[in-house]
Design a protein around this motif. Structure first.
Motif, PDB file in Angstrom:
ATOM      1  N   PHE A  83       0.826  -1.218   0.000  1.00 11.50           N
ATOM      2  CA  PHE A  83       0.000   0.000   0.000  1.00 11.50           C
ATOM      3  C   PHE A  83       0.856   1.261   0.000  1.00 11.50           C
ATOM      4  N   SER A 141      -5.402  -1.522  -7.064  1.00 15.06           N
ATOM      5  CA  SER A 141      -6.685  -0.985  -6.610  1.00 15.06           C
ATOM      6  C   SER A 141      -6.477   0.271  -5.758  1.00 15.06           C
ATOM      7  N   ASN A 145      -7.755   4.202  -6.618  1.00 15.09           N
ATOM      8  CA  ASN A 145      -8.664   4.924  -5.742  1.00 15.09           C
ATOM      9  C   ASN A 145      -8.015   6.133  -5.080  1.00 15.09           C
ATOM     10  N   ILE A 392      -6.914  -4.689 -13.949  1.00  8.06           N
ATOM     11  CA  ILE A 392      -7.398  -3.317 -14.091  1.00  8.06           C
ATOM     12  C   ILE A 392      -8.250  -2.941 -12.886  1.00  8.06           C
ATOM     13  N   ALA A 393      -8.005  -1.763 -12.347  1.00  9.09           N
ATOM     14  CA  ALA A 393      -8.905  -1.221 -11.325  1.00  9.09           C
ATOM     15  C   ALA A 393      -9.421   0.106 -11.855  1.00  9.09           C
ATOM     16  N   PHE A 394     -10.733   0.236 -11.907  1.00  6.97           N
ATOM     17  CA  PHE A 394     -11.270   1.528 -12.356  1.00  6.97           C
ATOM     18  C   PHE A 394     -12.098   2.128 -11.230  1.00  6.97           C
TER      19      PHE A 394
ATOM     20  N   ASP B 154      -9.454  -9.017  -5.097  1.00  5.10           N
ATOM     21  CA  ASP B 154      -8.888  -7.930  -4.283  1.00  5.10           C
ATOM     22  C   ASP B 154      -9.961  -6.884  -3.965  1.00  5.10           C
ATOM     23  N   SER B 157      -9.131  -3.760  -0.922  1.00  6.98           N
ATOM     24  CA  SER B 157      -8.121  -2.696  -0.984  1.00  6.98           C
ATOM     25  C   SER B 157      -8.721  -1.324  -1.285  1.00  6.98           C
ATOM     26  N   ALA B 158      -9.682  -1.269  -2.195  1.00  4.50           N
ATOM     27  CA  ALA B 158     -10.240   0.029  -2.601  1.00  4.50           C
ATOM     28  C   ALA B 158     -10.864   0.732  -1.399  1.00  4.50           C
ATOM     29  N   THR B 369     -19.083  -5.134  -9.619  1.00  3.83           N
ATOM     30  CA  THR B 369     -17.908  -4.407 -10.113  1.00  3.83           C
ATOM     31  C   THR B 369     -17.932  -4.340 -11.640  1.00  3.83           C
ATOM     32  N   ALA B 387     -16.885   3.126  -3.390  1.00  4.30           N
ATOM     33  CA  ALA B 387     -15.855   2.776  -4.382  1.00  4.30           C
ATOM     34  C   ALA B 387     -16.282   1.541  -5.157  1.00  4.30           C
ATOM     35  N   ILE B 388     -15.819   1.481  -6.398  1.00  3.37           N
ATOM     36  CA  ILE B 388     -15.970   0.253  -7.177  1.00  3.37           C
ATOM     37  C   ILE B 388     -14.862  -0.670  -6.689  1.00  3.37           C
ATOM     38  N   GLY B 390     -12.249  -3.819  -6.244  1.00  2.00           N
ATOM     39  CA  GLY B 390     -11.584  -4.916  -6.911  1.00  2.00           C
ATOM     40  C   GLY B 390     -10.734  -4.535  -8.100  1.00  2.00           C
ATOM     41  N   THR B 391      -9.986  -5.535  -8.557  1.00  2.00           N
ATOM     42  CA  THR B 391      -9.259  -5.413  -9.818  1.00  2.00           C
ATOM     43  C   THR B 391      -9.762  -6.521 -10.731  1.00  2.00           C
ATOM     44  N   ILE B 392      -9.702  -6.245 -12.018  1.00  2.80           N
ATOM     45  CA  ILE B 392     -10.262  -7.163 -13.016  1.00  2.80           C
ATOM     46  C   ILE B 392      -9.158  -7.656 -13.949  1.00  2.80           C
TER      47      ILE B 392
END
Lengths: 396, 396
Positions: A83, A141, A145, A392-394, B154, B157-158, B369, B387-388, B390-392
């Motif tokens: 982190f 992630s 954020n 990918i984290a959006f 994950d 984390s966000a 997500t 927050a959205i 996770g990671t994809i």
């Protein structure tokens, strides 16, 4: 549903601004670059570099990373560093944007390499499972954020999951932006380790060869540190004053890795101070002068690069260099004289600052992933199939 | 560009089959569930459970994970376990599909919780940075490429990155699927630790309260192991034979956590064998019988749940239970008599096998997500914003 098709159409419909963040295993800084990528009507990829810089790791963070790599650690420390790195990367991006007057909201995505703390594409078996793995710290992630920007990271895992070595990943960048339809081209990066991407004139993906050639700056830097407490041999001035230690030079060039056939990769596990000291001991060379040793190591670096180019490529190629080694004038002179028929230029001459190349490359890899494109080259990494790299984290 | 808008439209345009994979900190198995999610014309979410199962961790893997959590480890081991878990998860998904005759290609996505090895939402400062962090092992990218299925992972984390505690994440599931427009509802999960989600009749997101109430099965299980070498007290038969140790019972209910106000969460750091032994020592209770101790711990579990429901919720609520504790008949009887006005049912009665609830929940979080939806509830986690999660990783 194929997500790639879905994202692909929208993402590639117009130019996109992507920031790349690269921190290498040498921990010599955080490279950040912002570039705009787009596809022309002929389907070729282009980019305009908008900004780049390199900042130092805070020294405590550098020590923390070294501790994580070389010592046994609590999982708390590893989770914390994961982190913490995202916060450091976020700061780098914000600082670069501020200095160049770019708004964060202008950045469409980030390609984050992360900090490699482990890379073992051929792990041992454990309980009927394989432990082939790679680990880049820096939470994808968390960074997304923290900045409110889409982040692509963890590029190497997918290639390892499909049987590849997870490296090198730069060849797809070299292929897209540095290949020449009419002239054999070699991309030479002289970082800690030196590597080459061979791009025969008009080649396609499957004809690319990319290998490590041996040491880049690692041995020179190690002994500049040892003898002079300096980080590197500025312009190669120390080497220029020295003479070749012939016995050592001959022994170094006998190292089996140098002439080994592709695919091949190496690292600091082989080329390090202990390796040189053990050779000096073996050869009974007790009183070498610093200049002579630096000269010999510079020679070895050059010869191992040239030998690989002669053996596996075309020595009359255009050679496009990048990495810190480009700044070592004497090393570059030696390389020219070893490859007299080649045309050696730096990426800078092509508008790609050599310090920014890797960061631009990971911005490009992020752009490709969001465009649903594969980025590993199976003939290079040994993967069973091409893969869309990364997670990918959006944030919105 | 907002990726969420882009993915959202396509993803939510029809029912999607999502597989959830959950492995908890108790390491008591790998829960896998496959469900089809969709939105009705009124905008409400629905799912049909297609398949679920629970498989044991191979014992060597279980030991490996415990070693990672409690000992100092090389980064090689952590990196290796990260990839190894993806292989184990992949095997679980393949086995479930095979046993239920579902093709892998029918699964649109996977929601992978991963194996929590560290969770510290309030980490100490380090070099001007915060080390608030959470770490779930299991490579998202590797799993996606092993199965050829899009994976979301994950999730925690966000929320931590936006200032939350990264937990609990189940309340959004409880809200969507278990709330009642006309009746106060409480979702009670009795796992190692017990937690409740309070859903007042017709509540909205901001009115949800979700807290840990204290021990779930952890103390009972710990002492069943200690006295009888059994994993748990089957149907509560041991407790039923015992008598309450009044001095201990009083002391346990004096534990400040029980009556503390929300938000609050706890774990095995507090409620463990050492905690009980220290109280027995303090109270000079040297000769307690196993039955009496198990009875008292069962009582404490029930009373701490009931106390929190009385203090922060409506004791006349519909109470929907899940988790292993539901199988402890005697515990459930005691709970009924402590909350005589409530209507206690299990999620099974609503078509959600209590063993599968968490796996379905993480399938649902993955589905959200990919639909561009937020899943953390700031009033529950303490996050500054939704927050959205996770990671994809998408393999195609």
């Amino acid at each position: 549903m194929k997500f790639s098709e879905n994202i692909y159409i929208n993402w590639l419909s117009k130019p996109r601004v992507v920031c790349g963040i690269m921190t290498g295993t040498s921990l010599d800084g955080i490279d950040t670059a912002i570039a705009e990528f787009f596809i022309d009507r002929a389907g070729r990829h282009h980019f305009n570099l908008l900004a780049y810089n390199t900042t130092d790791f805070p020294s405590e963070i550098k020590e923390f990373i070294i501790k994580i790599i070389y010592e046994k650690n609590s999982i708390a420390d590893i989770s914390g560093l994961n982190f913490l790195l995202s916060q450091i990367y976020a700061t780098s991006v914000m600082d670069l944007c501020k200095s160049k007057n770019i708004k964060l909201s202008e950045i469409d995505a980030i390609g984050m390499h992360g900090q490699t703390v482990w890379h073992e594409p051929k792990g041992k078996d454990f309980s009927n499972y394989q432990t082939n793995s790679t680990l880049q710290l820096g939470s994808v992630s968390a960074l997304a954020n923290l900045l409110g920007i889409t982040v692509v990271g963890d590029f190497r895992s997918a290639d390892i999951a499909v049987g590849g070595s997870g490296a090198p990943l730069v060849p797809v960048f070299d292929y897209e932006f540095l290949r020449d339809e009419t002239q054999d081209t070699i991309c030479l990066n002289i970082g800690g380790i030196a590597n080459i991407t061979l791009l025969p004139a008009g080649c396609n993906y499957n004809e690319i060869i990319a290998i490590d050639t041996g040491p880049g700056n690692v041995l020179i830097d190690n002994f500049m540190q040892f003898f002079y407490n300096l980080d590197y041999d500025k312009n190669g001035e120390t080497a220029r004053k020295g003479k070749i230690i012939e016995k050592l030079s001959f022994e170094l060039m006998s190292e089996p890795f140098i002439k080994a056939h592709p695919p091949k990769s190496t690292g600091r596990e082989l080329f390090n101070k202990a390796y040189i000291f053990s050779l000096l001991y073996k050869l009974n060379l007790s009183n070498v002068t610093p200049e002579n040793l630096i000269r010999t190591l510079t020679q070895f670096t050059v010869l191992s690069i040239a030998e690989n180019i002669k053996q596996f490529g075309n020595p009359s190629s255009k050679i496009i260099t990048s990495g810190g080694g480009c700044n070592n004038k004497y090393l570059m002179e030696l390389l020219s004289s070893e490859l007299p028929k080649s045309n050696i230029i730096t990426t800078d001459a092509l508008g790609i600052p050599s310090d920014a190349k890797e960061a631009i490359c990971f911005a490009y890899l992020g752009w490709r992933t969001l465009g649903g494109m594969y980025s590993n080259i199976p003939s290079v990494t040994g993967a069973k199939r091409p893969a869309i790299l990364g997670t990918i984290a959006f944030p919105e």
